[in-house]
Design an enzyme around this catalytic site. Structure first.
Site, PDB file in Angstrom:
ATOM      1  N   HIS A 150       0.843  -1.183   0.000  1.00  0.00           N
ATOM      2  CA  HIS A 150       0.000   0.000   0.000  1.00  0.00           C
ATOM      3  C   HIS A 150       0.889   1.246   0.000  1.00  0.00           C
ATOM      4  CE1 HIS A 150       0.477  -0.746   4.460  1.00  0.00           C
ATOM      5  NE2 HIS A 150       0.896   0.482   4.347  1.00  0.00           N
TER       6      HIS A 150
HETATM    7  P1  TYD Z   1      -1.745  -2.832   7.300  1.00  0.00           P
HETATM    8  O1  TYD Z   1      -1.310  -1.413   7.446  1.00  0.00           O
HETATM    9  O2  TYD Z   1      -2.390  -3.224   6.018  1.00  0.00           O
HETATM   10  O3  TYD Z   1      -0.497  -3.813   7.583  1.00  0.00           O
HETATM   11  P2  TYD Z   1       0.824  -4.044   6.707  1.00  0.00           P
HETATM   12  O4  TYD Z   1       1.067  -2.824   5.936  1.00  0.00           O
HETATM   13  O5  TYD Z   1       1.918  -4.225   7.668  1.00  0.00           O
HETATM   14  O6  TYD Z   1       0.661  -5.275   5.896  1.00  0.00           O
HETATM   15  O7  TYD Z   1      -2.690  -3.171   8.529  1.00  0.00           O
HETATM   16  C1  TYD Z   1      -3.231  -4.461   8.737  1.00  0.00           C
HETATM   17  C2  TYD Z   1      -4.466  -4.312   9.609  1.00  0.00           C
HETATM   18  O8  TYD Z   1      -4.117  -3.777  10.892  1.00  0.00           O
HETATM   19  C3  TYD Z   1      -5.524  -3.396   9.029  1.00  0.00           C
HETATM   20  O9  TYD Z   1      -6.793  -3.987   9.272  1.00  0.00           O
HETATM   21  C4  TYD Z   1      -5.415  -2.130   9.821  1.00  0.00           C
HETATM   22  C5  TYD Z   1      -4.876  -2.587  11.145  1.00  0.00           C
HETATM   23  N1  TYD Z   1      -3.975  -1.593  11.767  1.00  0.00           N
HETATM   24  C6  TYD Z   1      -4.405  -0.860  12.859  1.00  0.00           C
HETATM   25  O10 TYD Z   1      -5.553  -1.004  13.344  1.00  0.00           O
HETATM   26  N2  TYD Z   1      -3.548   0.051  13.431  1.00  0.00           N
HETATM   27  C7  TYD Z   1      -2.303   0.251  12.927  1.00  0.00           C
HETATM   28  O11 TYD Z   1      -1.542   1.098  13.477  1.00  0.00           O
HETATM   29  C8  TYD Z   1      -1.869  -0.502  11.791  1.00  0.00           C
HETATM   30  C9  TYD Z   1      -0.506  -0.319  11.186  1.00  0.00           C
HETATM   31  C10 TYD Z   1      -2.739  -1.404  11.242  1.00  0.00           C
END
Ligand code: TYD
Length: 136
Positions: free
Chosen positions: A52
């Site tokens: 992302h």
């Molecule tokens: P995501 O940012 O997509 O993780 P990555 O980039 O590491 O693969 O987040 C995964 C899930 O966690 C998504 O449902 C949002 C949640 N999340 C939070 O609630 N708080 C946070 O600070 C982060 C980073 C993610």
């Protein structure tokens, strides 16, 4: 904001026979105030995280344990950064598509972020990200 703005930053290291110590102060060692910290751990072999981009968020990524790669893409160019020590990190500016992969077993990826979690700050679709990144 482009890939040139993203870089490894060496952190202070206090060497000590009892064990080394590293610290990070917002706006001193990294170019933003820290509002949030999260970490990725127990990542299964072959898994990928990220995938992302962020509109405004700045981040600083550290390999607290083990190793992994961060692939950054500013819409024009991609670069792979290998992370394997806890005394340096990677500054990631806004509008970078990022994928984190090649996790070693036991790797822990700590991320310092400039703001609270905000779903509306994400680009989850690469084509949408590309459209926005190339307009700048
Ligand atoms: P995501 O940012 O997509 O993780 P990555 O980039 O590491 O693969 O987040 C995964 C899930 O966690 C998504 O449902 C949002 C949640 N999340 C939070 O609630 N708080 C946070 O600070 C982060 C980073 C993610």
């Amino acid at each position: 904001m482009s890939l040139e703005d993203c870089k490894f930053i060496d952190l202070p290291k206090i060497l000590d026979p009892r064990g080394n110590l590293t610290f990070i102060e917002g706006c001193r060692h990294i170019p933003f105030e820290i509002r949030r910290v999260y970490h990725l751990y127990d990542v299964p072999g072959g898994a990928e995280r990220g995938g992302h981009g962020h509109k405004h968020l700045e981040q600083f990524i550290i390999a607290m344990s083990g190793s992994f790669d961060v692939v950054l893409d500013d819409g024009y160019r991609k670069e792979r950064f290998h992370m394997n020590r806890s005394y340096y990190g990677l500054y990631v500016c806004p509008m970078m598509w990022r994928v984190i992969d090649n996790f070693s077993s036991g790797a822990v990826c700590m991320v310092l972020a400039s703001d609270y979690y905000d779903k509306s700050d994400y680009y989850r679709d690469y084509r949408q990200f590309l459209g926005a990144a190339r307009q700048r």
